[in-house]
Motif scaffolding. Sequence first.
Motif, PDB file in Angstrom:
ATOM      1  N   LEU A   1       0.831  -1.208   0.000  1.00 29.21           N
ATOM      2  CA  LEU A   1       0.000   0.000   0.000  1.00 29.21           C
ATOM      3  C   LEU A   1       0.867   1.260   0.000  1.00 29.21           C
ATOM      4  CD1 LEU A   1      -2.817  -0.969   2.536  1.00 29.21           C
ATOM      5  CD2 LEU A   1      -3.117  -0.497   0.096  1.00 29.21           C
ATOM      6  N   LEU A   2       1.923   1.248   0.799  1.00 36.20           N
ATOM      7  CA  LEU A   2       2.829   2.399   0.864  1.00 36.20           C
ATOM      8  C   LEU A   2       3.530   2.634  -0.475  1.00 36.20           C
ATOM      9  CD1 LEU A   2       4.408   1.641   4.357  1.00 36.20           C
ATOM     10  CD2 LEU A   2       2.968   3.616   3.815  1.00 36.20           C
ATOM     11  N   ASP A   3       3.881   1.551  -1.152  1.00 39.14           N
ATOM     12  CA  ASP A   3       4.578   1.671  -2.438  1.00 39.14           C
ATOM     13  C   ASP A   3       3.637   2.106  -3.559  1.00 39.14           C
ATOM     14  OD1 ASP A   3       6.946   0.874  -1.272  1.00 39.14           O
ATOM     15  OD2 ASP A   3       6.761  -1.235  -1.872  1.00 39.14           O
ATOM     16  N   ARG A   4       2.430   1.589  -3.561  1.00 38.79           N
ATOM     17  CA  ARG A   4       1.506   1.834  -4.673  1.00 38.79           C
ATOM     18  C   ARG A   4       0.646   3.081  -4.487  1.00 38.79           C
ATOM     19  NH1 ARG A   4      -0.565  -4.346  -6.113  1.00 38.79           N
ATOM     20  NH2 ARG A   4       1.324  -5.385  -5.355  1.00 38.79           N
ATOM     21  N   HIS A   5       0.460   3.480  -3.246  1.00 40.87           N
ATOM     22  CA  HIS A   5      -0.387   4.644  -2.963  1.00 40.87           C
ATOM     23  C   HIS A   5       0.323   5.544  -1.951  1.00 40.87           C
ATOM     24  CE1 HIS A   5      -3.767   2.987  -5.215  1.00 40.87           C
ATOM     25  NE2 HIS A   5      -3.540   1.828  -4.618  1.00 40.87           N
ATOM     26  N   ALA A   6       1.386   6.170  -2.400  1.00 39.19           N
ATOM     27  CA  ALA A   6       2.227   6.982  -1.516  1.00 39.19           C
ATOM     28  C   ALA A   6       1.469   8.148  -0.889  1.00 39.19           C
ATOM     29  CB  ALA A   6       3.434   7.493  -2.294  1.00 39.19           C
ATOM     30  N   ASP A   7       0.369   8.565  -1.497  1.00 32.22           N
ATOM     31  CA  ASP A   7      -0.395   9.701  -0.977  1.00 32.22           C
ATOM     32  C   ASP A   7      -1.450   9.278   0.043  1.00 32.22           C
ATOM     33  OD1 ASP A   7      -1.716   8.356  -3.055  1.00 32.22           O
ATOM     34  OD2 ASP A   7      -3.004  10.083  -3.480  1.00 32.22           O
ATOM     35  N   TRP A   8      -1.611   7.988   0.271  1.00 37.55           N
ATOM     36  CA  TRP A   8      -2.610   7.525   1.233  1.00 37.55           C
ATOM     37  C   TRP A   8      -2.075   7.599   2.663  1.00 37.55           C
ATOM     38  CZ3 TRP A   8      -5.397   2.460  -0.788  1.00 37.55           C
ATOM     39  CH2 TRP A   8      -6.072   2.765  -1.987  1.00 37.55           C
ATOM     40  N   THR A   9      -2.984   7.704   3.602  1.00 41.82           N
ATOM     41  CA  THR A   9      -2.649   7.612   5.022  1.00 41.82           C
ATOM     42  C   THR A   9      -2.853   6.151   5.450  1.00 41.82           C
ATOM     43  OG1 THR A   9      -3.335   9.878   5.499  1.00 41.82           O
ATOM     44  CG2 THR A   9      -3.273   8.347   7.356  1.00 41.82           C
ATOM     45  N   ILE A  10      -1.786   5.546   5.959  1.00 40.87           N
ATOM     46  CA  ILE A  10      -1.851   4.139   6.364  1.00 40.87           C
ATOM     47  C   ILE A  10      -1.611   4.034   7.863  1.00 40.87           C
ATOM     48  CG2 ILE A  10      -0.957   1.810   6.011  1.00 40.87           C
ATOM     49  CD1 ILE A  10      -2.196   3.057   3.494  1.00 40.87           C
ATOM     50  N   THR A  11      -2.577   3.452   8.555  1.00 43.79           N
ATOM     51  CA  THR A  11      -2.469   3.197   9.989  1.00 43.79           C
ATOM     52  C   THR A  11      -2.399   1.696  10.237  1.00 43.79           C
ATOM     53  OG1 THR A  11      -3.683   5.206  10.616  1.00 43.79           O
ATOM     54  CG2 THR A  11      -3.618   3.430  12.229  1.00 43.79           C
ATOM     55  N   VAL A  12      -1.495   1.293  11.111  1.00 47.33           N
ATOM     56  CA  VAL A  12      -1.389  -0.120  11.502  1.00 47.33           C
ATOM     57  C   VAL A  12      -1.920  -0.282  12.916  1.00 47.33           C
ATOM     58  CG1 VAL A  12       0.221  -1.970  12.127  1.00 47.33           C
ATOM     59  CG2 VAL A  12       0.544  -0.711   9.994  1.00 47.33           C
ATOM     60  N   LEU A  13      -2.802  -1.256  13.097  1.00 47.00           N
ATOM     61  CA  LEU A  13      -3.294  -1.615  14.424  1.00 47.00           C
ATOM     62  C   LEU A  13      -2.847  -3.051  14.695  1.00 47.00           C
ATOM     63  CD1 LEU A  13      -6.809  -0.990  15.951  1.00 47.00           C
ATOM     64  CD2 LEU A  13      -5.761  -3.259  16.072  1.00 47.00           C
ATOM     65  N   ASP A  14      -2.117  -3.235  15.779  1.00 46.32           N
ATOM     66  CA  ASP A  14      -1.602  -4.568  16.092  1.00 46.32           C
ATOM     67  C   ASP A  14      -1.248  -4.615  17.567  1.00 46.32           C
ATOM     68  OD1 ASP A  14       0.070  -7.064  16.124  1.00 46.32           O
ATOM     69  OD2 ASP A  14      -0.100  -6.873  13.954  1.00 46.32           O
ATOM     70  N   LEU A  15      -1.217  -5.818  18.109  1.00 43.83           N
ATOM     71  CA  LEU A  15      -0.774  -5.994  19.493  1.00 43.83           C
ATOM     72  C   LEU A  15       0.730  -5.828  19.592  1.00 43.83           C
ATOM     73  CD1 LEU A  15      -1.637  -6.769  22.381  1.00 43.83           C
ATOM     74  CD2 LEU A  15      -1.312  -9.174  21.743  1.00 43.83           C
ATOM     75  N   HIS A  16       1.419  -6.143  18.492  1.00 45.38           N
ATOM     76  CA  HIS A  16       2.877  -6.084  18.461  1.00 45.38           C
ATOM     77  C   HIS A  16       3.358  -4.927  17.591  1.00 45.38           C
ATOM     78  CE1 HIS A  16       2.804  -9.999  20.376  1.00 45.38           C
ATOM     79  NE2 HIS A  16       1.982 -10.423  19.427  1.00 45.38           N
ATOM     80  N   VAL A  17       4.435  -4.315  17.995  1.00 47.15           N
ATOM     81  CA  VAL A  17       5.013  -3.211  17.234  1.00 47.15           C
ATOM     82  C   VAL A  17       5.559  -3.754  15.913  1.00 47.15           C
ATOM     83  CG1 VAL A  17       6.754  -1.387  17.211  1.00 47.15           C
ATOM     84  CG2 VAL A  17       5.629  -2.021  19.365  1.00 47.15           C
ATOM     85  N   PRO A  18       5.229  -3.114  14.784  1.00 48.52           N
ATOM     86  CA  PRO A  18       5.720  -3.612  13.496  1.00 48.52           C
ATOM     87  C   PRO A  18       7.225  -3.419  13.361  1.00 48.52           C
ATOM     88  CG  PRO A  18       4.568  -1.526  13.217  1.00 48.52           C
ATOM     89  CD  PRO A  18       4.356  -1.948  14.640  1.00 48.52           C
ATOM     90  N   PRO A  19       7.861  -4.160  12.458  1.00 54.84           N
ATOM     91  CA  PRO A  19       9.299  -3.976  12.235  1.00 54.84           C
ATOM     92  C   PRO A  19       9.603  -2.547  11.795  1.00 54.84           C
ATOM     93  CG  PRO A  19       8.325  -5.381  10.542  1.00 54.84           C
ATOM     94  CD  PRO A  19       7.293  -5.200  11.591  1.00 54.84           C
ATOM     95  N   LYS A  20      10.847  -2.139  11.984  1.00 58.56           N
ATOM     96  CA  LYS A  20      11.245  -0.754  11.749  1.00 58.56           C
ATOM     97  C   LYS A  20      10.966  -0.291  10.324  1.00 58.56           C
ATOM     98  CE  LYS A  20      15.057   2.394  12.920  1.00 58.56           C
ATOM     99  NZ  LYS A  20      14.922   3.272  11.749  1.00 58.56           N
ATOM    100  N   ASP A  21      11.140  -1.186   9.342  1.00 57.91           N
ATOM    101  CA  ASP A  21      10.927  -0.765   7.957  1.00 57.91           C
ATOM    102  C   ASP A  21       9.459  -0.480   7.660  1.00 57.91           C
ATOM    103  OD1 ASP A  21      10.160  -3.407   8.135  1.00 57.91           O
ATOM    104  OD2 ASP A  21      10.981  -3.985   6.203  1.00 57.91           O
TER     105      ASP A  21
END
Length: 348
Positions: A23-43
């Motif tokens: 999503l970040l690569d294909r839609h750079a203008d979008w706002t992306i939020t991640v919801l998870d119990l675990h912190v995502p990797p740094k990248d």
Amino acid sequence: MAPTHVLVTGGSGFLGRAIVKALLDRHADWTITVLDLHVPPKDVLDRVSSFIQADITSPSSVNDAFLHIRPDLVMHCAGIVPARRHRYSTNQKQWHKVKTINYEGTKNVLNATLASGCRKFVYTSSCTVVIDDLAHDYFNMNEKTPLGYATLHYGKSKGMAEQYVLSSEHAEKGLEACALRPCTIIGPGDIAVISLIHDLIAKGETYFIIGDGDNLYDFMYIDNAVDAHILAIENMLTTATAAGQAFFISNQEPVYFWDFFAYIWAQFGHVPRFRVRIPMAVAWVAGVAAEVITYFTGAAPTVDRGSVWDAVRTHYSDNSRAREILGYEPKIGLAEGVRRSCEVGIVR
């Protein structure tokens, strides 16, 4: 006009973080939020607009997460996949855990989605909503194949969640939702399939074939699964012709189950000197014996009745609906997908 806002649950997991990256690569203008119990990797963490730490099994945790956001679409990928010794478990404590995460967790996320005012929802279901019925083969199954026969914890919980998401009750509230049913996914960093098959080398168990060895299975490479999810998200945010529907997705190239194992072993330089076919009845008795032994020893089972049944079944899907409505076509062939998955080495 505000940019499109997509919230991805489970964005720290194997499939979820791959969807987020795409999503970040294909839609750079979008706002992306991640919801998870675990912190995502740094990248992932460094690139997304925000990360919300929440437990989907807790209604209050999920509701709090949605207090200050109103996404345009929720991509619900969070869940638990029982692996190894838990795959064929009949333990009621394990069932409660799986149901709580996959079914109750989905209910919590969807209810919070509706409360936030969002009416677009894409759910990662699974082909196991059908094939976790170990008593039958499923040749070229499609979305008309009836549900409700899965007995294993994973497929049963995913089927319950899928039916909740796609219920007419929610459609009447204005929800536009669809569900994707990927088959078994492989890819770099996969700890559920490639590593398990690789383990058989060290165990000296690569010389055996259960049954006649002519059963077909569906596998798919992760990039193709990601593509299908992105297409579903884009569809739901535009025409929404996918709303109310479920979609089987695979690599569209079913392979002989035991040949697939051999191809993976070959990537690590292992070619069995011979192969011995074990009749189903003999393997089943061995499975019972192994279950008894592991019950008393507490060791992780190599084989049990469930794995024996699964090893001789055929199941693969027809992706026609995904092709027609989503425009889905797998871009990475299965042989290439195996090579890419294995070249990074085994991840535990």
